[in-house]
Design a protein around this motif. Structure first.
Motif, short mmCIF file in Angstrom:
data_model
loop_
_atom_site.label_atom_id
_atom_site.label_comp_id
_atom_site.label_asym_id
_atom_site.label_seq_id
_atom_site.Cartn_x
_atom_site.Cartn_y
_atom_site.Cartn_z
N ILE A 108 0.78 -1.15 -0.10
CA ILE A 108 0.04 0.19 0.02
C ILE A 108 0.96 1.28 0.12
CG2 ILE A 108 -1.75 1.18 1.23
CD1 ILE A 108 -2.88 -1.22 2.30
N GLY A 109 1.87 1.21 0.86
CA GLY A 109 2.99 2.47 0.73
C GLY A 109 3.44 2.80 -0.60
N ASN A 110 3.77 1.50 -1.33
CA ASN A 110 4.29 1.82 -2.62
C ASN A 110 3.25 2.28 -3.63
OD1 ASN A 110 6.85 0.72 -1.92
ND2 ASN A 110 6.68 -1.27 -2.99
N ALA A 111 1.94 1.89 -3.36
CA ALA A 111 0.93 2.38 -4.59
C ALA A 111 0.87 3.91 -3.94
CB ALA A 111 -0.20 1.67 -4.08
N VAL A 112 0.82 4.33 -2.98
CA VAL A 112 0.71 5.83 -2.60
C VAL A 112 1.89 6.74 -3.12
CG1 VAL A 112 0.57 7.42 -0.69
CG2 VAL A 112 -0.71 5.27 -0.29
N LYS A 113 3.05 5.89 -2.91
CA LYS A 113 4.22 6.73 -3.36
C LYS A 113 4.53 6.94 -4.63
CE LYS A 113 7.41 4.23 -1.16
NZ LYS A 113 8.96 3.89 -0.57
N PHE A 114 3.95 5.88 -5.45
CA PHE A 114 4.51 6.00 -6.84
C PHE A 114 3.18 6.42 -7.80
CE2 PHE A 114 7.66 2.77 -5.43
CZ PHE A 114 8.73 3.25 -5.90
N THR A 115 2.00 6.66 -7.30
CA THR A 115 1.04 7.01 -7.82
C THR A 115 0.75 8.45 -7.98
OG1 THR A 115 -0.25 4.82 -7.50
CG2 THR A 115 -1.72 6.75 -8.19
N VAL A 116 0.82 9.15 -8.93
CA VAL A 116 0.65 10.67 -9.07
C VAL A 116 -0.69 10.94 -8.84
CG1 VAL A 116 1.32 12.58 -10.30
CG2 VAL A 116 2.92 10.75 -10.10
N ARG A 117 -1.61 10.44 -10.06
CA ARG A 117 -3.00 10.66 -10.03
C ARG A 117 -4.10 9.46 -10.31
NH1 ARG A 117 -0.32 12.13 -14.54
NH2 ARG A 117 -0.11 14.21 -13.94
N GLY A 118 -5.10 9.75 -9.92
CA GLY A 118 -5.96 8.73 -10.10
C GLY A 118 -6.42 7.97 -8.73
N ARG A 119 -6.43 6.66 -8.78
CA ARG A 119 -7.19 5.87 -7.70
C ARG A 119 -6.26 4.63 -7.25
NH1 ARG A 119 -12.08 4.56 -5.46
NH2 ARG A 119 -12.61 2.24 -5.46
N LEU A 120 -6.28 4.41 -5.97
CA LEU A 120 -6.00 3.18 -5.38
C LEU A 120 -7.13 2.45 -4.97
CD1 LEU A 120 -3.21 4.84 -3.09
CD2 LEU A 120 -2.98 4.22 -5.90
N GLU A 121 -6.82 1.20 -4.84
CA GLU A 121 -7.96 0.27 -4.30
C GLU A 121 -7.20 -1.25 -3.72
OE1 GLU A 121 -12.32 -0.37 -5.68
OE2 GLU A 121 -11.11 -2.16 -6.62
N ALA A 122 -7.77 -1.31 -2.54
CA ALA A 122 -7.41 -2.71 -1.88
C ALA A 122 -8.76 -3.58 -2.09
CB ALA A 122 -7.03 -2.29 -0.49
N ARG A 123 -8.28 -4.73 -2.37
CA ARG A 123 -9.59 -5.87 -2.91
C ARG A 123 -9.07 -7.17 -1.89
NH1 ARG A 123 -8.90 -3.50 -8.30
NH2 ARG A 123 -7.67 -5.05 -8.72
N ILE A 124 -10.07 -7.44 -1.49
CA ILE A 124 -10.01 -8.93 -0.58
C ILE A 124 -11.06 -9.72 -0.92
CG2 ILE A 124 -11.01 -7.78 1.46
CD1 ILE A 124 -9.10 -9.65 3.06
N GLU A 125 -10.60 -11.16 -1.41
CA GLU A 125 -11.64 -12.29 -1.89
C GLU A 125 -11.12 -13.51 -1.52
OE1 GLU A 125 -11.57 -11.13 -5.92
OE2 GLU A 125 -9.81 -12.10 -6.30
N ARG A 126 -12.01 -14.35 -1.38
CA ARG A 126 -11.41 -15.91 -1.58
C ARG A 126 -10.95 -16.22 -2.75
NH1 ARG A 126 -14.50 -19.23 2.14
NH2 ARG A 126 -12.99 -20.87 1.19
N ALA A 127 -9.89 -17.20 -2.83
CA ALA A 127 -9.18 -17.63 -3.90
C ALA A 127 -9.29 -19.05 -3.88
CB ALA A 127 -7.77 -17.06 -4.13
N GLY A 128 -10.42 -19.75 -4.07
CA GLY A 128 -10.43 -21.25 -3.85
C GLY A 128 -10.89 -21.46 -2.27
N SER A 129 -11.06 -22.79 -2.21
CA SER A 129 -11.67 -23.24 -0.79
C SER A 129 -10.49 -23.02 0.11
CB SER A 129 -12.06 -24.91 -1.09
OG SER A 129 -10.60 -25.70 -1.40
N ASP A 130 -9.35 -22.93 0.03
CA ASP A 130 -8.28 -23.03 0.95
C ASP A 130 -7.25 -21.74 0.83
OD1 ASP A 130 -6.97 -23.74 -1.31
OD2 ASP A 130 -5.82 -25.55 -0.23
N ARG A 131 -7.61 -20.70 0.08
CA ARG A 131 -6.81 -19.66 -0.19
C ARG A 131 -7.69 -18.13 -0.17
NH1 ARG A 131 -1.31 -20.96 -1.01
NH2 ARG A 131 -0.92 -19.39 -2.66
N ILE A 132 -6.99 -17.22 0.31
CA ILE A 132 -7.41 -15.74 0.22
C ILE A 132 -6.61 -14.99 -0.41
CG2 ILE A 132 -6.64 -15.26 2.52
CD1 ILE A 132 -9.04 -13.73 3.14
N ALA A 133 -7.02 -14.10 -1.15
CA ALA A 133 -6.45 -13.05 -1.90
C ALA A 133 -6.60 -11.80 -1.33
CB ALA A 133 -6.61 -13.15 -3.43
N ILE A 134 -5.41 -10.84 -1.46
CA ILE A 134 -5.55 -9.32 -1.21
C ILE A 134 -4.79 -8.69 -2.33
CG2 ILE A 134 -5.03 -7.77 0.58
CD1 ILE A 134 -4.83 -9.93 2.51
N GLU A 135 -5.68 -7.83 -2.89
CA GLU A 135 -5.20 -7.23 -4.20
C GLU A 135 -4.79 -5.75 -3.79
OE1 GLU A 135 -6.27 -10.05 -8.06
OE2 GLU A 135 -7.27 -7.95 -7.59
#
Length: 358
Positions: A108-135
């Motif tokens: 998240i820190g990198n996204a804030v540092k390197f983005t000059v304009r626009g939008r940032l988004e954190a997404r969290i979801e299941r990735a199958g029966s035994d995995r979770i994904a954070i984007e």
């Protein structure tokens, strides 16, 4: 800082100058900590503690923490949670809570540092029966396939996007190592002029109870919230500046400190005085930290909580733990880190005593 120490100056340094010096010092500490972690991971000696983690709570907390920095650049920082996760009353990632937070702070820190304009988004979801994904997705400059490979290489920085941005080029490399140590992975997609998306995948147990998130990164938790004091603390430290800083920090937390100049003196004092806690530097003349801890543990004060203080030397830390240290604390030591270590050491010794009674 030099201006603040120079008494011949006609004008005292401003709050802005001192804040800038503090920010630079904190940046340096972050680089040093990341470098030490990376070196330890390379040798296969970096420990991760896998247990149920409320990944959703961690992400929500970090989004709230980074929104002011994003807003200062005119960026929107959003959060999207998969409905199944938002509604579930149980389910947790199986990972080290501190390391998960460390990875996400970097992303998240990198996204804030390197983005000059626009939008940032954190997404969290299941990735199958035994995995979770954070984007973590951004609308930053984006990277070519070659630049993306460089970004994950240790001590490599992408010149096109990194000019004027502090860092050592270790954040992504260490994050990938940590993710894999926890049984997960870190995957990235990027396009020049469009943006980047970094996806952290972790093992997930849908039936596990969620633990409260651990808040160790800036802003740190209030020391009073985890402070068990007041305690009488023996500190074995041969460097006078370090000893003075520790005294100030311990007194700020409400504790009393007795100073031993080396390991031999610490052992002697432990035999004739009652202490609630001992803090032992790993590297000292005459008797080093591990030997001092081993001797104390073999004596009448074997149940006293012990914190080993290290400069980042993994071997010294391992020696102290083997000798009987309850907690290892890395220098330089902040007040919040000290408060957490004191609480952890006292709790660890209490748990040990409870197991012996049982």
């Amino acid at each position: 800082l030099a201006a603040a120490a120079d008494r011949s100056g006609r004008q005292a340094p401003s709050r802005e100058q001192l804040s800038a010096a503090l920010a630079a010092a904190n940046d340096l500490i972050l680089v040093l900590d990341t470098t030490l972690d990376a070196e330890t991971a390379e040798t296969g000696r970096l420990h991760v503690d896998r247990r149920p983690v409320d990944a959703l709570a961690v992400v929500q907390d970090l989004v709230l923490q980074h929104r002011p920095a994003a807003a200062a650049k005119g960026l929107e920082l959003g959060l999207h949670v998969e409905a199944e996760l938002a509604e579930a009353g149980s389910g947790a990632a199986l990972a080290d809570p501190l390391r998960v937070r460390q990875i996400l702070v970097s992303l998240i820190g990198n996204a804030v540092k390197f983005t000059v304009r626009g939008r940032l988004e954190a997404r969290i979801e299941r990735a199958g029966s035994d995995r979770i994904a954070i984007e973590i997705a951004d609308t930053g400059p984006g990277l070519t396939a070659e630049e993306l490979a460089q970004a994950f290489a240790p001590f490599h920085r992408v010149e096109r996007t990194s000019v004027g941005v502090p860092g050592a080029g270790l954040g992504l490399s260490l994050s990938l190592q940590l993710a894999r140590l926890m049984g997960g992975d870190l995957i990235a997609h990027s396009a020049v002029g469009v943006g980047s998306c970094f996806r952290l995948e972790l093992p997930y147990d849908p039936s596990a109870a969620r633990e409260a998130p651990v808040a160790e990164q800036a802003p740190p938790p209030r020391a009073e919230a985890v402070n068990p004091g007041p305690l009488r603390v023996l500190v074995a430290e041969d460097e006078s500046l370090q000893a003075a800083m520790l005294r100030a920090s311990l007194e700020q937390l409400g504790h009393q400190m007795v100073h031993a100049i080396d390991g031999r003196r610490a052992v002697d004092l432990s035999r004739i005085c009652d202490f609630d806690l001992m803090m032992i530097d790993a590297r000292m003349p005459n008797v080093d930290g591990a030997e001092a801890i081993r001797t104390i543990r073999a004596g009448a004060k074997a149940e006293t909580p012990v914190i080993a203080m290290v400069e980042g030397d993994a071997d010294a830390a391992a020696d102290c733990v083997t000798a009987g240290a309850d907690v290892v604390l890395r220098k330089p030591i902040s007040v919040s880190a000290l408060a957490r270590a004191v609480a952890d050491a006292v709790a660890a010794r209490a748990d040990e005593a409870g197991r012996k009674v049982a």
